[in-house]
Design a protein around this motif. Structure first.
Motif, PDB file in Angstrom:
ATOM      1  N   ALA B  94      -6.197  -1.525  -3.197  1.00 35.35           N
ATOM      2  CA  ALA B  94      -5.783  -1.068  -4.526  1.00 35.35           C
ATOM      3  C   ALA B  94      -4.333  -0.627  -4.540  1.00 35.35           C
ATOM      4  O   ALA B  94      -3.761  -0.419  -5.615  1.00 35.35           O
ATOM      5  CB  ALA B  94      -6.689   0.079  -4.988  1.00 35.35           C
ATOM      6  N   GLY B  95      -3.742  -0.486  -3.361  1.00 39.27           N
ATOM      7  CA  GLY B  95      -2.349  -0.032  -3.300  1.00 39.27           C
ATOM      8  C   GLY B  95      -2.199   1.474  -3.202  1.00 39.27           C
ATOM      9  O   GLY B  95      -1.104   1.996  -3.391  1.00 39.27           O
ATOM     10  N   VAL B  96      -3.299   2.165  -2.905  1.00 39.20           N
ATOM     11  CA  VAL B  96      -3.243   3.631  -2.853  1.00 39.20           C
ATOM     12  C   VAL B  96      -2.731   4.115  -1.492  1.00 39.20           C
ATOM     13  O   VAL B  96      -2.000   5.101  -1.424  1.00 39.20           O
ATOM     14  CB  VAL B  96      -4.634   4.237  -3.149  1.00 39.20           C
ATOM     15  CG1 VAL B  96      -4.612   5.752  -2.994  1.00 39.20           C
ATOM     16  CG2 VAL B  96      -5.088   3.846  -4.546  1.00 39.20           C
ATOM     17  N   ILE B  97      -3.122   3.417  -0.429  1.00 38.60           N
ATOM     18  CA  ILE B  97      -2.662   3.832   0.909  1.00 38.60           C
ATOM     19  C   ILE B  97      -2.081   2.638   1.653  1.00 38.60           C
ATOM     20  O   ILE B  97      -2.371   1.477   1.335  1.00 38.60           O
ATOM     21  CB  ILE B  97      -3.797   4.444   1.766  1.00 38.60           C
ATOM     22  CG1 ILE B  97      -4.861   3.389   2.094  1.00 38.60           C
ATOM     23  CG2 ILE B  97      -4.420   5.647   1.066  1.00 38.60           C
ATOM     24  CD1 ILE B  97      -5.904   3.861   3.118  1.00 38.60           C
ATOM     25  N   ASP B  98      -1.236   2.950   2.621  1.00 29.67           N
ATOM     26  CA  ASP B  98      -0.815   1.976   3.617  1.00 29.67           C
ATOM     27  C   ASP B  98      -1.611   2.225   4.877  1.00 29.67           C
ATOM     28  O   ASP B  98      -1.960   3.376   5.189  1.00 29.67           O
ATOM     29  CB  ASP B  98       0.677   2.137   3.936  1.00 29.67           C
ATOM     30  CG  ASP B  98       1.551   1.222   3.099  1.00 29.67           C
ATOM     31  OD1 ASP B  98       1.062   0.142   2.686  1.00 29.67           O
ATOM     32  OD2 ASP B  98       2.711   1.576   2.865  1.00 29.67           O
ATOM     33  N   GLN B  99      -1.888   1.152   5.600  1.00 30.30           N
ATOM     34  CA  GLN B  99      -2.537   1.267   6.901  1.00 30.30           C
ATOM     35  C   GLN B  99      -1.754   0.452   7.918  1.00 30.30           C
ATOM     36  O   GLN B  99      -1.227  -0.624   7.594  1.00 30.30           O
ATOM     37  CB  GLN B  99      -3.972   0.731   6.847  1.00 30.30           C
ATOM     38  CG  GLN B  99      -4.930   1.592   6.034  1.00 30.30           C
ATOM     39  CD  GLN B  99      -6.369   1.157   6.269  1.00 30.30           C
ATOM     40  OE1 GLN B  99      -6.760   0.062   5.886  1.00 30.30           O
ATOM     41  NE2 GLN B  99      -7.155   2.016   6.902  1.00 30.30           N
ATOM     42  N   TRP B 100      -1.690   0.963   9.131  1.00 30.31           N
ATOM     43  CA  TRP B 100      -1.052   0.220  10.193  1.00 30.31           C
ATOM     44  C   TRP B 100      -1.623   0.674  11.526  1.00 30.31           C
ATOM     45  O   TRP B 100      -2.226   1.747  11.616  1.00 30.31           O
ATOM     46  CB  TRP B 100       0.466   0.378  10.163  1.00 30.31           C
ATOM     47  CG  TRP B 100       0.993   1.739  10.500  1.00 30.31           C
ATOM     48  CD1 TRP B 100       1.503   2.153  11.699  1.00 30.31           C
ATOM     49  CD2 TRP B 100       1.071   2.874   9.627  1.00 30.31           C
ATOM     50  NE1 TRP B 100       1.890   3.469  11.623  1.00 30.31           N
ATOM     51  CE2 TRP B 100       1.649   3.933  10.364  1.00 30.31           C
ATOM     52  CE3 TRP B 100       0.727   3.088   8.290  1.00 30.31           C
ATOM     53  CZ2 TRP B 100       1.868   5.192   9.816  1.00 30.31           C
ATOM     54  CZ3 TRP B 100       0.945   4.343   7.746  1.00 30.31           C
ATOM     55  CH2 TRP B 100       1.510   5.379   8.499  1.00 30.31           C
ATOM     56  N   ASP B 101      -1.456  -0.194  12.519  1.00 33.77           N
ATOM     57  CA  ASP B 101      -2.017   0.099  13.839  1.00 33.77           C
ATOM     58  C   ASP B 101      -0.933   0.588  14.772  1.00 33.77           C
ATOM     59  O   ASP B 101       0.182   0.043  14.795  1.00 33.77           O
ATOM     60  CB  ASP B 101      -2.673  -1.159  14.416  1.00 33.77           C
ATOM     61  CG  ASP B 101      -3.901  -1.574  13.590  1.00 33.77           C
ATOM     62  OD1 ASP B 101      -4.602  -0.673  13.107  1.00 33.77           O
ATOM     63  OD2 ASP B 101      -4.134  -2.784  13.426  1.00 33.77           O
TER      64      ASP B 101
END
Lengths: 131, 131
Positions: B94-101
């Motif tokens: 939805a564009g609410v959070i960014d995620q990354w590893d």
């Protein structure tokens, strides 16, 4: 408690089964408000869910731009009447709108004061065009 | 275009497949941002739907109170890991959070600036406790 108590709201009247009357603040008189959560029972998650549909968001934006009650058939929604009825119901159950019947019409009104009291700024954030 | 262009965002770097680096504004370096809508593609209906779940709203409120990236396992959610993964995914899509590893961790960060730019006041309205 006197029936002319100015602290009583149209919803109180509906709950108590009193005759409809025009509130002193000039808002349209609900002949009989359909069941909906009281202000304190409105849940943010329910409101957000109710607003998360394009049709329902359109209804809210139309209602946000006016003060009176608007009849269900006048929103110009590109959906069937039964689908529209469902969407109004979701909005009412979430506490976003009030609905009441006048004659053969079902009218809708945004619960602006209740929403602003519970979640300040939310309505303005989702209805950027309107009042 | 120079790789030190200050107008380039972490997302640009991810899209371009560049090596991770710490942005000049001091935000955590996304080693590789997982796919998510660009700011202009974020839809209000999707954001509202993402926020309409108690678990997801809790995640957003936790993230709203801090600035760094927070690992998925550290939110204290009373649900299984796979269910939590689903909720993070809804928020990211939805564009609410960014995620990354980073290493063995998946980190999450609220897209505060993007949301505020697209829907001013919305985050503040749904995170009344926090920043």
């Amino acid at each position: 408690m006197s029936s002319s108590n100015p602290n009583r709201t149209p919803r109180d009247s509906a709950v108590l089964g009193e005759a409809a009357r025009v509130p002193e603040d000039g808002r349209p008189a609900p002949a009989r408000l359909l069941p909906a959560p009281a202000r304190a029972a409105i849940r943010l998650e329910d409101v957000l869910h109710a607003l998360s549909d394009p049709v329902r968001l359109r209804v809210v934006r139309v209602l946000a731009s006016e003060n009176g009650g608007r009849a269900c058939g006048t929103f110009g929604l590109p959906i069937t009447k039964s689908t529209a009825t469902y969407h109004y119901r979701v909005l009412r159950d979430a506490g976003v709108i009030d609905q009441w019947d006048e004659g053969t019409q079902r009218l809708n009104r945004l619960r602006r004061d209740d929403l602003e009291a519970r979640f300040p700024g939310l309505l303005e954030a989702v209805t950027p065009e309107g009042s």
